[in-house]
Design a protein around this motif. Sequence first.
Motif, PDB file in Angstrom:
ATOM      1  N   GLN A 454       8.008  11.669 -24.766  1.00 15.20           N
ATOM      2  CA  GLN A 454       7.712  12.772 -23.859  1.00 15.20           C
ATOM      3  C   GLN A 454       7.945  12.369 -22.404  1.00 15.20           C
ATOM      4  OE1 GLN A 454       7.291  15.850 -24.188  1.00 15.20           O
ATOM      5  NE2 GLN A 454       6.392  16.515 -22.255  1.00 15.20           N
ATOM      6  N   LYS A 611       5.191  19.251 -15.006  1.00 16.94           N
ATOM      7  CA  LYS A 611       3.884  19.588 -15.566  1.00 16.94           C
ATOM      8  C   LYS A 611       3.266  20.765 -14.824  1.00 16.94           C
ATOM      9  CE  LYS A 611       2.323  15.572 -14.547  1.00 16.94           C
ATOM     10  NZ  LYS A 611       1.369  14.463 -14.331  1.00 16.94           N
ATOM     11  N   LEU A 756       0.846  17.690 -26.439  1.00 11.36           N
ATOM     12  CA  LEU A 756       2.110  18.250 -25.956  1.00 11.36           C
ATOM     13  C   LEU A 756       1.978  19.708 -25.548  1.00 11.36           C
ATOM     14  CD1 LEU A 756       4.564  16.663 -28.556  1.00 11.36           C
ATOM     15  CD2 LEU A 756       4.433  16.121 -26.126  1.00 11.36           C
ATOM     16  N   TYR A 759       2.171  20.874 -21.861  1.00 16.49           N
ATOM     17  CA  TYR A 759       3.418  20.800 -21.099  1.00 16.49           C
ATOM     18  C   TYR A 759       4.298  22.013 -21.394  1.00 16.49           C
ATOM     19  CZ  TYR A 759       2.084  15.929 -20.479  1.00 16.49           C
ATOM     20  OH  TYR A 759       1.401  14.788 -20.160  1.00 16.49           O
ATOM     21  N   ARG A 762       8.574  20.191 -23.181  1.00 24.09           N
ATOM     22  CA  ARG A 762       8.051  19.210 -24.123  1.00 24.09           C
ATOM     23  C   ARG A 762       9.040  18.948 -25.250  1.00 24.09           C
ATOM     24  NH1 ARG A 762       3.967  21.570 -28.382  1.00 24.09           N
ATOM     25  NH2 ARG A 762       5.344  20.271 -29.633  1.00 24.09           N
TER      26      ARG A 762
END
Length: 804
Positions: A454, A611, A756, A759, A762
């Motif tokens: 990631q 993000k 995840l 995000y 991702r």
Amino acid sequence: MINNYFKIAFRNLWKSKGYASINIVGLAVAFCISTFLFLTAYFQLSFDDFHKDGDRIFQTYIFANKPEKEERGGSMPMPLTPALKAEYPEVEAAARLMNGSSLVEYNGKYFDKQVMFTDPDFLKIFTFPLLKGNSEAALNELSNIVISQNMAKAVFGNEDPMGKQIQLGSGGGKQYIVSGVVQDFPGNSTIQYDAFIRIENNEGYQRGKDQWDAMSHQVYLKLKPNADQVSFEKRLKSFSAKYFADNITTLKKQGAKPDERGDIFAIRLQKLKNFHFNKDISGGASSSILIYALMGIASFILLIACINFINLSVARSFTRAREVGVRKSLGALKKQLFVQIWGETSMICFVGFIVGLLLAYSLLPQFNATFRSKLTLEYVFQPDTMALIIGLFLLVTFIAGGYPAWQMSKFNAVEVLKGKITLKRPGILRNSLIVTQFTLSSLLICCTIIALQQVDFLRNQPVGFDKEQVISIPVGNKVDGQQVLRRMRNTLDSDPSILEISGSAVNLGVGKDHSTSRSVIGFTFKDKEISSDWVSVDYGFVKTLGIKLLDGREFDPAYPTDSLDRVIITETMAKMIGEKDPVGKYFQTDTAGVKYQIIGLVPDFHIYSLKADQKPITLHLSHSEPINYIFVRVSPQSLVGSMDKLQAVWKEVAPQADFIATYMDENTDAWYKEEDRLSQVFSLASGVAILLSCLGLFAVALMVIEQRTKEIGVRKVLGASIRSIVYTLSEDFVKMVILSIIIATPLAWFLMQKWLDNYTYRIEISGWIFILVGCFAVLIALATVSFQSIRAALMNPVKSLKSE
């Protein structure tokens, strides 16, 4: 009696030095790593708990239940605080807080300091004690300034700072009188500062003091003892309806519906204990996910070490069965046997604990550097911290030593002496523990690989501009950014290695100044609520960053009005204002404000981490707003020596300012510090977990093979090959490892899917990760067990048959 216990324990441990060494090493490593991780988590969870009456301290935030999703933000309008104090008697104190930085001048010396804008009530809300001055009157005057211990020492040395005058700002800034010295903020404080002045001194205060649609700062409240959060938030419903009616009307037109509390738009309160963990509202610096991940990993490592201890202790207990039987037949009580055996395991735990603490002591600097932590030896030896560490020791001793001691004390003396108690067949307990520890190890390895993927994905995701061969130079407070940028352009204009130069109010990524800022402007346009990142830039910004111009033109010195009312927008901004061909069109951010004309359209790009919520971007140019960062694009052939060249130029154009330039690709990598830390923690933990698991498996395999020595000799005499013997001895262990993978796979998938989900950008978890981890775990287990198996298979069968 107790002296006799110690003698017997010491003799038994000395006789089984290999067993004791394996346990001590495993426990020492587990104690060391777990101590670091638990202390780091404890430190993070202790943020802001030093404030008195913390249960009555809150931060206000705005809640908007938009049709697409709920939004929360901590930025408030200037008139909110006076209105709350005037209309709600349950508010004991209220203060605005606005971040700021300033050049401080005293006796010809200059210092860059973080000077915060606030209200006099700030010192009544938070427990930042004044060492000099009176907290009730320290900020009563607009010319007052309260400085920290650190700033007092840096600026005034050994002088008494009280009553002294200092200047804030360059070029004839305003004079302030020191009216107090406040204690430095603790390491676990969300609010950090060098000094405080009144918020009325902010240059935008007069313009925004009556504007309810201009969000610019944070607001903190302290409620009276008889008030509570729930009832106060209910009373704030009428306040929101009164002062934010336009926002509510706009949201209704967009199709917004009330949430479960009946709010479309509301002012709500956030508790003090959540400040450090809420990035959206408080700009918190940490993530609760990381904290609980640290605690979980520390628990896993301790559990794996305990499993090793239990497995080895139970396996070894059968080699001491006759000793227990003899002692029971001579009149030893179950309680006495329990104390004796538990005492031996406690001695091993104690030695492992001491060795672990010594390891932690020696590795503390490396740990702080790797994980950007602030743990110190003084912090480790605080009473509550020592209580935590000792509690961990007692817990491990109880879990790892208690069960084997209890099992051995239950042995039947008659059956033991007749030789009916053996460990020739694997027990459910031992198998379950081995499966558990390899499940935890496999889980950590899977999480490590996914976290690393990631982070790599985020770093390689296109950001919409060319970050290669661009150098970012923070200007700082000691010089005028606009002026320095002009000087650099003039100096480097004829240099062929310098392709473009521009500047901006915000950095792209995080540089060595560790500073980041964001300016978001919200307004209503054609009955639509628009929210856009508002970025002040200089000429050549689009070209310097390699952003493609889709339509129109860039800012140009040939057009003087570009610095007044012209903007460049992204594609998403064009969609938000409902314009397919936006170039040449106009929009206003408020009814009485400037009417901006769009002169250029560019693709969407990221000026903040992937993000963060991606907003439309509006670029504008202003000669009155500061340039805080200068961007220089250099030719690829000149990249190696470009930093030294720019440093030399910087000394000419801005000799009083530090040169702390960085490459822009390094800056954008720094967006993902938290993910880096998480993946580092996972990597460390998975490595330690595998090491401990293999150590335990090695020792258990050794003891089991010793129990099956005669069986191996018989098999060899009857013609069994070395290969078949190794297969027989390894088969059960490999089956347990495969079962561990089967259990760990869905757990890892579920946990990392949850992570995840935080995000927007991702990866998708691939099945090959679990297959790879499974193969790795099986190979590790085979390598660990096979060493002992091959050694046993090669043993002379004559010696094997004589061994029992």
